[in-house]
Design an enzyme around this catalytic site. Sequence first.
Site, PDB file in Angstrom:
ATOM      1  NE  ARG A  91      36.417  -2.021  41.684  1.00 17.12           N
ATOM      2  CZ  ARG A  91      37.289  -1.221  41.267  1.00 17.12           C
ATOM      3  NH1 ARG A  91      37.903  -0.454  42.060  1.00 17.12           N
ATOM      4  NH2 ARG A  91      37.636  -1.355  39.918  1.00 17.12           N
TER       5      ARG A  91
ATOM      6  CD  GLU B  10      43.204   4.986  40.721  1.00 18.98           C
ATOM      7  OE1 GLU B  10      42.639   4.302  40.248  1.00 18.98           O
ATOM      8  OE2 GLU B  10      43.519   4.679  42.329  1.00 18.98           O
TER       9      GLU B  10
END
Length: 429
Positions: free
Chosen positions: A261, A348
């Site tokens: 990414r 997360e």
Amino acid sequence: MHDIRAIRENPAAFDAALSRRGDAPVSSELLAMDEARRTKIAQAEGAQADANKAAKEVGAAKGRGDEAEFERLRALVAEKKQQIAALNEEAKAQDAALTARLAEIPNLPADDVPDGTDEADNVEINRWGTPRDIKNAQEHFDIPAVKGSMDFETAAKLSGSRFVLLSGAVARVNRALAQFMLDVHTMDNGLTEVNTPVLVRDDAMYGTDKLPKFGDDSYRTEDGMWLIPTSEVPLTYMAAGDVLEEATLPLRYTAHSLCFRSEAGSAGRDTSGMLRQHQFEKVEMVSVTHPGESDAEQKRMLRCAEDILERLEIPYRTVILCTGDMGFGARRTYDIEAWLPGQNTYREISSVSTTGDFQARRMNARFKPAEGGKPQFVHTLNGSGLAVGRCLIAVLENGQQPDGSVKLPTVLHPYLGGKQAISADGALI
């Protein structure tokens, strides 16, 4: 992708659902585009009927020797053919424009998703484990046991910022984590392991809702291939264009892969350590289900991910994301956040999402009902099971000891040749 027929039937409900995400109403725009497309199609069909009628009359005129009528009808048929071709081209262009516009609109939230604008409005639904009281807890990259095996400077020399070189004990623990996750998912959770390509075509990225919206967040090669942002893309797109037998559902897959990414929208965020990298590893879960089973399947996948953390003895909390914090393609998302002592907070480590038929419509993935009838769109779900690098961070930080060593979770010992810790000088012991 949204069904224009559903929007046509209840535009107010569509706009109301979008407004929960904070988006402006678009049904009037979409319906105007749809009406223009349908008008051109109707005009083309009318012109075709006229052409067919004239074509039948051409022979009759020729047979009775009416040369003038014969020439008029023949010219009319030729004119109608040109008109039909032009109308079909216009309808095709309008259909492409409508499809492109629909592709830009996010999925609609499920009714039980809490309303909100950002992560502050997410709702905690579960908490497991009690964080250890670690005096002067350090972040992963500062733990003495880790320092010599986590090299950001050399990685920057090779590739730039947001890359890391893992070596020695830390590299082996990283590998052990991925192997452990795959074993649990395949042997205990019934998922089929797949080794996927990390390069995919445009169609795979589009079908899994990564294009056109997230093109800037991904890496594209010079010949037009894409490096996968997660193996969700190839695992889900395996069903593209298929009409599956209902009895084969659900399909459940897992894969360990490199992920890439660009993090285009994250400038200045999480720049320390390996929390947010351009290249990372994930063990992904993907399910392809019957529409009536997808909500239950999401809860099953969530438990699969939570169970990994419980076996690793890492405290965590689970939240349901509010409408303003959900991803573009999600209908409902649960995030699992692992406790990181070095940051003194939960971060997360997994997202488990259902997309409903949103992705299936984009990639035309359907199933044949057992009782007969037209094929229906499947539902697709995806979830991290888990993000390997972030799990490594959690293991290192939660296992840090006063002497600078790191105690490792019991379930990893068999993957480490029986070793139980990393010493302060970086050796497996």
